[in-house]
Design a protein around this motif. Structure first.
Motif, PDB file in Angstrom:
ATOM      1  N   LEU A   1       0.871  -1.178   0.000  1.00  0.00           N
ATOM      2  CA  LEU A   1       0.000   0.000   0.000  1.00  0.00           C
ATOM      3  C   LEU A   1       0.906   1.227   0.000  1.00  0.00           C
ATOM      4  CD1 LEU A   1      -1.341  -2.226   2.250  1.00  0.00           C
ATOM      5  CD2 LEU A   1      -3.194  -0.556   2.105  1.00  0.00           C
TER       6      LEU A   1
ATOM      7  N   MET B   1      -2.949   3.864   2.845  1.00  0.00           N
ATOM      8  CA  MET B   1      -3.625   3.582   4.108  1.00  0.00           C
ATOM      9  C   MET B   1      -4.256   4.841   4.715  1.00  0.00           C
ATOM     10  SD  MET B   1      -2.315   1.077   7.121  1.00  0.00           S
ATOM     11  CE  MET B   1      -1.768   2.229   8.363  1.00  0.00           C
TER      12      MET B   1
ATOM     13  N   LEU C   1      -8.035   5.207   3.711  1.00  0.00           N
ATOM     14  CA  LEU C   1      -9.009   4.133   3.913  1.00  0.00           C
ATOM     15  C   LEU C   1     -10.033   4.456   4.997  1.00  0.00           C
ATOM     16  CD1 LEU C   1      -6.651   1.004   3.830  1.00  0.00           C
ATOM     17  CD2 LEU C   1      -8.006   1.949   1.943  1.00  0.00           C
TER      18      LEU C   1
ATOM     19  N   LEU D   1     -10.779   2.259   9.181  1.00  0.00           N
ATOM     20  CA  LEU D   1      -9.379   1.851   9.115  1.00  0.00           C
ATOM     21  C   LEU D   1      -9.099   0.490   9.744  1.00  0.00           C
ATOM     22  CD1 LEU D   1      -6.441   2.569   8.391  1.00  0.00           C
ATOM     23  CD2 LEU D   1      -6.276   3.689  10.628  1.00  0.00           C
TER      24      LEU D   1
ATOM     25  N   GLN E   1     -10.416  -2.372   7.778  1.00  0.00           N
ATOM     26  CA  GLN E   1      -9.648  -2.533   6.533  1.00  0.00           C
ATOM     27  C   GLN E   1      -8.315  -3.226   6.814  1.00  0.00           C
ATOM     28  OE1 GLN E   1     -10.448  -1.668   3.217  1.00  0.00           O
ATOM     29  NE2 GLN E   1     -12.495  -1.508   4.114  1.00  0.00           N
ATOM     30  N   ILE E   2      -7.665  -2.849   7.896  1.00  0.00           N
ATOM     31  CA  ILE E   2      -6.394  -3.496   8.259  1.00  0.00           C
ATOM     32  C   ILE E   2      -6.603  -4.991   8.474  1.00  0.00           C
ATOM     33  CG2 ILE E   2      -4.673  -3.692  10.104  1.00  0.00           C
ATOM     34  CD1 ILE E   2      -4.782  -0.637  10.348  1.00  0.00           C
TER      35      ILE E   2
ATOM     36  N   ILE F   1       3.988  -0.929   3.674  1.00  0.00           N
ATOM     37  CA  ILE F   1       3.090   0.221   3.793  1.00  0.00           C
ATOM     38  C   ILE F   1       3.911   1.503   3.782  1.00  0.00           C
ATOM     39  CG2 ILE F   1       1.492   1.439   5.343  1.00  0.00           C
ATOM     40  CD1 ILE F   1       0.717  -1.387   6.382  1.00  0.00           C
TER      41      ILE F   1
END
Length: 278
Positions: A147, A151, A154, A157, A160-161, A176
């Motif tokens: 990513l 990040m 998003l 969050l 999504q993680i 990341i």
């Protein structure tokens, strides 16, 4: 202003000129954009949003294009270090697909996620394996997931993680890259710091924040790498936001100064984190 921000008011200098607040989440040591608009799509609806275009017409686009060519090589060199367990790559927020194309030349099996329709269509024209969201990927596992400056965009969050880490193979590597609000250029430019980029950037991370967020999914940082070009590009934009005009010499000096100070503090304008399961 020190790095001990509790509250800061900034603007969408890029597009709408709306005001937003940055508020400190003390648990994670990160700043949170408030309010977070329910309809974020409208804040990306411009042909000038640089990660969604292949154009190289104005000064910033040309600088971005030159830096991108260099960083594509660096990114591919980095992922090649983690190819021992397999070479399937998922690039989340792949934009117009240049990184995927470069990785494919290094014999990676490539997949991408890009929610923006305009950018996704350009990526699909270069490589077929690009979908709109994570749910389109099914149950496949990937050896490397990257990513690059994604990040911070998003919503939802933590959920999504969790989804992203679940897509990673057991011995896989997560990479990341995000801006660092504790960098010297962020401290210098305050509310005009271009990497706040509200409201497209919903979260603003410190090194502690990345460590704590991923520790909850049993991941640890194994390497932290500087992104030294970012301080120059961000300073160029920040000068424009602050003064309403370009000041190339001042911006270049501030970019250099930020990197110089980061040689001691490790607080570079942007940082790349390499993570693995604990």
């Amino acid at each position: 202003m020190s790095t001990n921000i509790i509250h800061l008011t900034t603007k969408d200098y890029f597009l709408t000129k709306e005001e937003f607040s940055l508020e400190l989440d003390t648990h994670y040591d990160m700043l949170v954009t408030k309010p977070q608009p329910k309809n974020l799509d409208k804040y990306y609806q411009t042909s000038n949003y640089i990660s969604h275009t292949d154009q190289s017409t104005n000064f910033f686009e040309k600088i971005y294009s030159l830096a991108k060519k260099y960083t594509l090589h660096k990114k591919t060199k980095l992922i090649n270090k983690f190819s021992n367990n397999g070479k399937t790559l998922l690039d989340i927020g792949c934009g117009t697909g240049e990184f995927l194309v470069t990785a494919k030349k290094e014999n990676w099996t490539i997949f991408g996620v890009e929610p923006n329709k305009q950018a996704r269509e350009k990526a699909v024209s270069k490589t077929l394996n690009v979908v709109e969201n994570l749910e389109n990927l099914g149950q496949q596992k990937f050896n490397v997931i990257s990513l690059w400056h994604v990040m911070e965009h998003l919503p939802d969050l933590k959920n999504q993680i969790k989804k992203i880490t679940n897509l990673l193979a057991e011995e896989g590597t997560l990479i990341i890259a995000v801006p660092n609000f504790k960098s010297n250029d962020a401290i210098h430019y305050k509310e005009y710091w271009a990497a706040y980029d509200t409201p497209r950037h919903l979260w603003h991370f410190s090194q502690n924040a990345i460590s704590e967020l991923f520790k909850e999914q049993n991941f640890k940082i194994i390497q932290t790498l500087p992104m030294k070009f970012d301080s120059y590009y961000v300073s160029l934009l920040s000068e424009k936001y602050k003064n309403g005009k370009q000041n190339y010499f001042k911006a270049i000096y501030q970019g250099w100064l930020s990197n110089y100070k980061a040689n001691r503090t490790s607080e570079y304008s942007s940082l790349t984190y390499v993570l693995k399961r604990e």
